[in-house]
Design an enzyme around this catalytic site. Structure first.
Site, PDB file in Angstrom:
ATOM      1  N   GLU A 155       0.854  -1.203   0.000  1.00  0.00           N
ATOM      2  CA  GLU A 155       0.000   0.000   0.000  1.00  0.00           C
ATOM      3  C   GLU A 155       0.882   1.242   0.000  1.00  0.00           C
ATOM      4  O   GLU A 155       1.840   1.328   0.776  1.00  0.00           O
ATOM      5  CB  GLU A 155      -0.878  -0.032   1.244  1.00  0.00           C
ATOM      6  N   HIS A 156       0.542   2.166  -0.889  1.00  0.00           N
ATOM      7  CA  HIS A 156       1.312   3.413  -1.071  1.00  0.00           C
ATOM      8  C   HIS A 156       2.744   3.120  -1.501  1.00  0.00           C
ATOM      9  O   HIS A 156       3.666   3.870  -1.179  1.00  0.00           O
ATOM     10  CB  HIS A 156       1.258   4.280   0.193  1.00  0.00           C
ATOM     11  N   SER A 183     -11.581   1.084  -6.183  1.00  0.00           N
ATOM     12  CA  SER A 183     -11.199   1.486  -7.550  1.00  0.00           C
ATOM     13  C   SER A 183     -12.352   1.590  -8.520  1.00  0.00           C
ATOM     14  O   SER A 183     -12.245   1.176  -9.680  1.00  0.00           O
ATOM     15  CB  SER A 183     -10.146   0.536  -8.127  1.00  0.00           C
ATOM     16  N   SER A 184     -13.446   2.189  -8.081  1.00  0.00           N
ATOM     17  CA  SER A 184     -14.521   2.428  -9.048  1.00  0.00           C
ATOM     18  C   SER A 184     -14.061   3.428 -10.114  1.00  0.00           C
ATOM     19  O   SER A 184     -14.533   3.371 -11.253  1.00  0.00           O
ATOM     20  CB  SER A 184     -15.788   2.916  -8.344  1.00  0.00           C
ATOM     21  N   SER A 185     -13.118   4.308  -9.778  1.00  0.00           N
ATOM     22  CA  SER A 185     -12.625   5.269 -10.789  1.00  0.00           C
ATOM     23  C   SER A 185     -11.905   4.544 -11.909  1.00  0.00           C
ATOM     24  O   SER A 185     -12.180   4.774 -13.091  1.00  0.00           O
ATOM     25  CB  SER A 185     -11.665   6.277 -10.159  1.00  0.00           C
ATOM     26  N   ASP A 201       3.117   1.989  -4.957  1.00  0.00           N
ATOM     27  CA  ASP A 201       3.163   2.049  -6.440  1.00  0.00           C
ATOM     28  C   ASP A 201       3.821   3.324  -6.936  1.00  0.00           C
ATOM     29  O   ASP A 201       4.667   3.288  -7.826  1.00  0.00           O
ATOM     30  CB  ASP A 201       1.778   1.805  -7.079  1.00  0.00           C
ATOM     31  N   ASP A 225      -4.233   0.598  -9.581  1.00  0.00           N
ATOM     32  CA  ASP A 225      -5.661   0.341  -9.775  1.00  0.00           C
ATOM     33  C   ASP A 225      -5.978   0.060 -11.241  1.00  0.00           C
ATOM     34  O   ASP A 225      -6.692  -0.900 -11.565  1.00  0.00           O
ATOM     35  CB  ASP A 225      -6.490   1.544  -9.292  1.00  0.00           C
ATOM     36  N   GLU A 278      -6.474   9.865 -15.522  1.00  0.00           N
ATOM     37  CA  GLU A 278      -6.693  10.208 -14.108  1.00  0.00           C
ATOM     38  C   GLU A 278      -5.686  11.268 -13.634  1.00  0.00           C
ATOM     39  O   GLU A 278      -6.043  12.198 -12.924  1.00  0.00           O
ATOM     40  CB  GLU A 278      -6.606   8.943 -13.252  1.00  0.00           C
ATOM     41  N   TYR A 285      -3.466  12.198   0.363  1.00  0.00           N
ATOM     42  CA  TYR A 285      -2.747  11.317  -0.574  1.00  0.00           C
ATOM     43  C   TYR A 285      -1.619  12.098  -1.243  1.00  0.00           C
ATOM     44  O   TYR A 285      -0.458  11.666  -1.270  1.00  0.00           O
ATOM     45  CB  TYR A 285      -3.723  10.793  -1.623  1.00  0.00           C
TER      46      TYR A 285
HETATM   47  C1  GLA Z   1      -5.087   4.479  -4.430  1.00  0.00           C
HETATM   48  C2  GLA Z   1      -4.279   4.824  -5.688  1.00  0.00           C
HETATM   49  C3  GLA Z   1      -3.229   3.758  -5.977  1.00  0.00           C
HETATM   50  C4  GLA Z   1      -2.387   3.430  -4.732  1.00  0.00           C
HETATM   51  C5  GLA Z   1      -3.281   3.210  -3.509  1.00  0.00           C
HETATM   52  C6  GLA Z   1      -2.486   3.066  -2.235  1.00  0.00           C
HETATM   53  O1  GLA Z   1      -5.843   3.321  -4.659  1.00  0.00           O
HETATM   54  O2  GLA Z   1      -5.139   4.933  -6.806  1.00  0.00           O
HETATM   55  O3  GLA Z   1      -2.412   4.186  -7.051  1.00  0.00           O
HETATM   56  O4  GLA Z   1      -1.435   4.430  -4.500  1.00  0.00           O
HETATM   57  O5  GLA Z   1      -4.205   4.269  -3.332  1.00  0.00           O
HETATM   58  O6  GLA Z   1      -1.737   1.892  -2.262  1.00  0.00           O
END
Ligand code: GLA
Length: 374
Positions: A22-23, A113-115, A25, A159, A147, A209
């Protein structure tokens, strides 16, 4: 010109959960998401009139986009459709108009991740149900461009990658620097992926974020002054952390420690899954959640409550928050015969702890976005 309708088509795009990583990418690190069976579908008639007319099944709301005059962003869900059309045009990929109906089983603003799913579904509809001559990674990167540059969210690739390249029955390991990826088996005969939705609105997610991402980049700039081989936090190992501590402020150090150790946890989780060592997977999920709560500071009291309820339910292998944080969902790896017990524990304990009601979804790892066979 009047629309000349073609054959009606259906495209679909899944949401995703992230098992761990998580966080990481946007720090060029490692992630382990899975596309899931909650999804967006668009049923549509391709047209030759360069106009998109898309109706939301849930509300009847209808949007109109002129593909030859895509306007500025509107801060609504239309932006994901318009932004994808813009990114396709920028990449020189031909688009078509359509008349469509959008239906979804994927909760919005839930960290699922609906976006990205809306972007990928839009991609497939805008190309008339074809791949537009692209491969799945190119589609993911084009949707990320939509995005980042049109919607204005400075997110990483995870995502869109998972939503585009999902594999039924598997998680997906991605190296966000080299873009190499491979499916990783999950023991689905015996275990299920269970998503618990806090039911709390995500707070401050965009500003916080972006602030986290900026802190990571600022740390890299400092570290690169003495070691130019450090181009991203991906290049820092846990052995190097004491040296990092000496160079940055305490809060920035905590962010770096999370990212560095989280990257290592992704590799250890894959090894544990491949070895069938689920106890180790559970410990790594717990460490990841604690690090997101205490070092990266992106959890919430509701997420912590759901993780604690999960972790104290026999048969739950691991529980952690998934996605950006600040609300949204937890992901739980659960022995199939313990799913009902988890559901009952969440139903009993979560409202008492938070005053909210959680929703529980058993999800299956699903295929990436594409045309649904007629
Ligand atoms: C959101 C972002 C991803 C990632 C996560 C955290 O989902 O869209 O790119 O950074 O947060 O892991």
């Amino acid at each position: 010109m009047r629309a000349r309708p073609g054959r009606a088509l259906v495209v679909r795009a899944p949401g995703r959960v992230n098992l761990i990583g998580e966080h990481t990418d946007y720090n060029e690190g490692f992630v382990l998401p899975a596309a899931i069976s909650l999804e967006i579908r668009i049923a549509f008639l391709p047209t030759d009139d360069r106009r998109v007319e898309l109706t939301l099944q849930a509300t009847g709301e209808r949007v109109l986009i002129d593909l030859d005059a895509i306007g500025p962003r509107t801060e609504t869900w239309i932006d994901y459709v318009a932004g994808t059309a813009w990114a396709l045009a920028e990449a020189g990929i031909p688009t078509r108009g359509f008349r469509g109906l959008l239906a979804s089983t994927l909760p919005t603003s839930a960290g699922l991740s609906s976006s990205a799913a809306l972007e990928l579904a839009s991609f497939w509809a805008l190309t008339g149900g074809t791949d537009g001559g692209t491969d799945g990674m190119t589609r993911a990167r084009l949707c990320l461009r939509a995005e980042n540059a049109y919607v204005g969210a400075n997110v990483g690739l995870m995502d869109q990658f998972a939503c585009s390249l999902g594999v039924p029955g598997a998680a997906l390991f991605l190296d966000c620097r080299t873009l190499e990826w491979r499916p990783i088996a999950i023991p689905l005969e015996s275990h299920a992926l269970v998503v618990c939705h806090t039911g709390s609105a995500r707070r401050l997610v965009a500003s916080e974020y972006n602030a986290r991402r900026a802190q990571c980049e600022a740390a890299v700039a400092v570290l690169a002054e003495t070691d130019p081989s450090i181009r991203a936090l991906r290049d820092v190992t846990s052995e190097m952390l004491p040296a990092v501590r000496a160079r940055v402020d305490d809060e920035t150090y905590r962010r770096c420690e999370h990212v560095v150790r989280e990257n290592e946890r992704v590799l250890r989780t894959m090894a544990a899954l491949e070895a069938g060592d689920l106890a180790a997977v559970g410990r790594l999920f717990a460490e990841s959640h604690a690090s997101l709560r205490d070092l990266y500071e992106v959890s919430s009291p509701e997420l912590d409550a759901l993780v604690e309820i999960g972790a104290s339910t026999p048969g739950v292998v691991g529980a952690r928050m998934t996605g950006a944080g600040f609300g949204g969902c937890t992901i739980n790896l659960v022995a199939r015969d313990a799913v009902d017990a988890l559901r009952a524990a969440v139903g009993r304990d979560y409202p008492a702890r938070t005053g909210l009601t959680a929703r529980v979804f058993v999800v299956e790892p699903a295929a990436g976005a594409g045309l649904v066979d007629a």
